[in-house]
Design a protein around this motif. Structure first.
Motif, PDB file in Angstrom:
ATOM      1  N   ARG A 176      61.306  15.196  74.028  1.00  0.00           N
ATOM      2  CA  ARG A 176      60.774  16.814  73.685  1.00  0.00           C
ATOM      3  C   ARG A 176      60.077  17.697  74.578  1.00  0.00           C
ATOM      4  N   SER A 177      60.526  19.052  73.918  1.00  0.00           N
ATOM      5  CA  SER A 177      59.621  19.585  73.978  1.00  0.00           C
ATOM      6  C   SER A 177      58.429  19.862  74.211  1.00  0.00           C
ATOM      7  N   LEU A 178      57.511  20.647  75.251  1.00  0.00           N
ATOM      8  CA  LEU A 178      56.344  20.872  74.619  1.00  0.00           C
ATOM      9  C   LEU A 178      55.990  21.965  74.595  1.00  0.00           C
ATOM     10  N   GLY A 179      56.652  22.461  74.687  1.00  0.00           N
ATOM     11  CA  GLY A 179      56.301  24.358  74.464  1.00  0.00           C
ATOM     12  C   GLY A 179      56.895  25.404  75.360  1.00  0.00           C
ATOM     13  N   ARG A 180      57.320  26.245  74.548  1.00  0.00           N
ATOM     14  CA  ARG A 180      57.784  27.659  75.534  1.00  0.00           C
ATOM     15  C   ARG A 180      56.826  28.903  76.192  1.00  0.00           C
ATOM     16  N   ALA A 181      57.130  28.944  77.079  1.00  0.00           N
ATOM     17  CA  ALA A 181      56.021  30.435  77.387  1.00  0.00           C
ATOM     18  C   ALA A 181      54.747  29.745  77.357  1.00  0.00           C
ATOM     19  N   VAL A 182      54.201  28.330  78.186  1.00  0.00           N
ATOM     20  CA  VAL A 182      52.853  27.736  77.724  1.00  0.00           C
ATOM     21  C   VAL A 182      52.263  27.250  79.999  1.00  0.00           C
ATOM     22  N   GLU A 183      51.137  27.559  79.738  1.00  0.00           N
ATOM     23  CA  GLU A 183      50.647  27.213  81.037  1.00  0.00           C
ATOM     24  C   GLU A 183      50.503  28.110  82.100  1.00  0.00           C
ATOM     25  N   GLY A 184      51.746  28.954  82.596  1.00  0.00           N
ATOM     26  CA  GLY A 184      52.074  30.020  82.728  1.00  0.00           C
ATOM     27  C   GLY A 184      53.465  29.454  83.692  1.00  0.00           C
ATOM     28  N   PHE A 185      54.631  28.915  82.424  1.00  0.00           N
ATOM     29  CA  PHE A 185      56.064  28.044  82.515  1.00  0.00           C
ATOM     30  C   PHE A 185      56.646  29.338  81.327  1.00  0.00           C
ATOM     31  N   SER A 186      57.666  28.959  81.682  1.00  0.00           N
ATOM     32  CA  SER A 186      58.594  29.363  80.792  1.00  0.00           C
ATOM     33  C   SER A 186      58.804  28.447  79.089  1.00  0.00           C
ATOM     34  N   PHE A 187      59.073  27.285  79.774  1.00  0.00           N
ATOM     35  CA  PHE A 187      59.110  26.510  78.866  1.00  0.00           C
ATOM     36  C   PHE A 187      58.523  24.984  79.303  1.00  0.00           C
ATOM     37  N   LEU A 188      57.781  23.768  78.980  1.00  0.00           N
ATOM     38  CA  LEU A 188      57.901  22.430  79.528  1.00  0.00           C
ATOM     39  C   LEU A 188      58.535  21.423  78.304  1.00  0.00           C
ATOM     40  N   ASP A 189      59.074  20.996  79.281  1.00  0.00           N
ATOM     41  CA  ASP A 189      59.333  19.147  78.436  1.00  0.00           C
ATOM     42  C   ASP A 189      58.962  17.687  78.631  1.00  0.00           C
ATOM     43  N   ASN A 190      59.015  17.038  77.722  1.00  0.00           N
ATOM     44  CA  ASN A 190      57.543  15.674  78.270  1.00  0.00           C
ATOM     45  C   ASN A 190      59.126  15.980  79.731  1.00  0.00           C
ATOM     46  N   GLY A 191      59.428  15.719  80.162  1.00  0.00           N
ATOM     47  CA  GLY A 191      60.124  15.092  81.332  1.00  0.00           C
ATOM     48  C   GLY A 191      61.481  16.158  81.452  1.00  0.00           C
TER      49      GLY A 191
END
Ligand SMILES: Cc1cc2nc3c(=O)[nH]c(=O)nc-3n(C[C@H](O)[C@H](O)[C@H](O)COP(=O)(O)OP(=O)(O)OC[C@H]3O[C@@H](n4cnc5c(N)ncnc54)[C@H](O)[C@@H]3O)c2cc1C
Length: 434
Positions: A45-60
């Motif tokens: 799953r996705s952990l979000g877009r434009a988060v914590e300085g990243f364009s996106f984060l995934d669960n892996g």
């Protein structure tokens, strides 16, 4: 379940197996999908877009192959644009500190034969040995007694360099299981259906987008358009069977249910009368962790290959998002079986992976942002002769399990999950029509 009307079906879990089952049941049942989490996709799953300085984060960080046919069928059904979603690249093996080869234009199987013969970083004798070992796996049958990959490698007297530069990263990446406990028959299945099944099957399909955009969001939107009820954030408690064959899901009666949850959640969902022989199979499973380390730099990160590996490193694989058409400052590191390493906290993980990045990008500065994600029970271990639960009793109760752990041939992967979801849906519909 002998009835002419459409069955009322619940799919429990909106991971990739649940989404696959739901897509196969849509239009053929009165369908409701229950998902405990706020987002669909499960472990992918996705952990979000434009988060914590990243364009996106995934669960892996996930890596797919051209051999993932069921995944492609599902994505086509729900309208995923492959060109937008994936960077598709010919098979390439690039160890920054060792073995390197690249498949070319020759037809299969000559593309791989030539790639190994022209490989860099190993001796001519090792090239011949590697070709023979690959051939042995290609010809191996599942009826042969299973053993660990370590035992098999020792029988083949595989050199240390080939072990660390090829077999270990391959087995960790594909099976998420250490050599000493990984099943050689499962590895043979992966090799046969992957690189040996033709050029296209061995291609990398590397996500350009986050995992939500890749499948979960288009799938949910498509299911809604088919009139499927989606209940996000609703955890289902233990199922109850009713006289006459219906099953209650959180108090509501259904004709049939697909349980598409991870193996460690399945037993708590199945009815209390479920034979212990079934649940004890799941109790016996071992799991391994996967850690993904995301780093973001001030400078663009330029890696020597789309998938840059290390035979001796903390990161087994590095992927630069810039090389995949994404943000060129971001890099993802994959560490399978990360429970085997004694790295304790996020700062340590980031420092170790940054050291690996510096080996291939010596001039790069300190990372501006980092995020470490460890999924402790990422996948069930692919051990020799791993038992699959015999689900006949559950089928008799109109309960159809799905999930990556059920596939007879494959390790726990996205393709295994999608195939099992599709198989559960097909069996359910066949039983209903019977
Ligand atoms: C970090 C990581 C990296 C990976 N990398 C790769 C890779 O590169 N390539 C690859 O092919 N595979 C990879 N995998 C494996 C892949 O992600 C899994 O095989 C796949 O996602 C499993 O899907 P699933 O549907 O079987 O289970 P899950 O994804 O676990 O889905 C189960 C769903 O059920 C929901 N659920 C559970 N209990 C309930 C309940 N009681 N009520 C309602 N909902 C419930 C959960 O919230 C979840 O959404 C990776 C896995 C991880 C963790």
């Amino acid at each position: 379940m002998n009835d002419k009307r459409l069955p009322k079906v619940a799919v429990i879990g909106a991971g990739w197996s649940g989404l696959a089952a739901a897509a196969a049941l849509a239009g053929k049942s009165e369908l409701v999908v229950f998902e405990a989490g706020k987002t669909a996709g499960g472990r992918a799953r996705s952990l979000g877009r434009a988060v914590e300085g990243f364009s996106f984060l995934d669960n892996g960080q996930h890596i797919m192959l051209g051999a993932y046919h069921a995944m492609q069928t599902l994505m086509k059904t729900v309208g995923v644009d492959f060109d937008k979603a994936f960077m598709r690249l010919p098979l390439q093996w690039y160890m920054a500190d060792g073995l390197r080869f690249q498949t070319g234009i020759l037809p299969a199987p000559w593309h791989i034969v030539k790639a190994v013969l022209f490989a860099k970083g190993i001796s001519f004798g090792e090239k011949i040995a590697l070709s023979r070992q690959m051939r042995a796996l290609q010809l191996r049958r599942n009826s042969e007694p299973d053993k660990t990959v370590a035992q098999w490698l020792s029988e083949w007297r595989v050199s240390r360099r080939l072990q660390s530069g090829f077999w270990q990263p391959l087995v960790l990446g594909a099976l998420n299981t250490p050599l000493t406990s990984a099943s050689v028959n499962t590895l043979a299945n992966v090799v046969q259906d992957g690189v040996c099944a033709g050029k296209a099957a061995g291609n990398y399909w590397l996500p350009k987008q986050d995992l939500g955009a890749l499948l979960a969001e288009p799938a949910l939107a498509w299911l809604k358009r088919q009139g499927v009820g989606i209940r996000m954030g609703e955890r289902v408690g233990r199922l109850q069977t009713l006289p006459g064959g219906r099953v209650t899901v959180n108090g509501e009666a259904f004709d049939a249910v697909v349980t598409a949850v991870a193996p460690y959640h399945a037993a708590a969902l199945w009815p209390k009368e479920t034979p212990s022989a079934l649940t004890s199979v799941l109790d016996g499973y071992a799991y391994h962790a996967i850690t993904t380390v995301y780093l973001c730099y001030a400078e663009p990160v330029k890696l020597p290959a789309a998938l840059t590996g290390f035979a001796e490193g903390t990161a087994q694989w590095l992927l630069a998002r810039g090389g995949l058409g994404g943000d060129e400052h971001e890099v993802a590191a994959v560490i399978s079986v990360s429970d085997a390493l004694s790295i304790r906290d996020s700062a340590d993980w980031m420092a170790q992976v940054h050291a690996d990045v510096k080996r291939v990008c010596p001039d790069i500065g300190e990372p501006l942002a980092g995020r470490v994600i460890t999924e402790k029970r990422a996948t069930v271990a692919s051990t020799p002769n791993r038992q699959r639960p015999d689900c006949a009793w559950l089928h008799h109760q109109n309960i159809y399990p799905a999930g990556d752990y059920l596939h007879e041939r494959y390790p726990a992967t996205l393709e295994a999950a999608v195939q099992s979801g599709q198989a559960a849906a097909a069996l359910l519909l066949a039983d209903w029509r019977r």
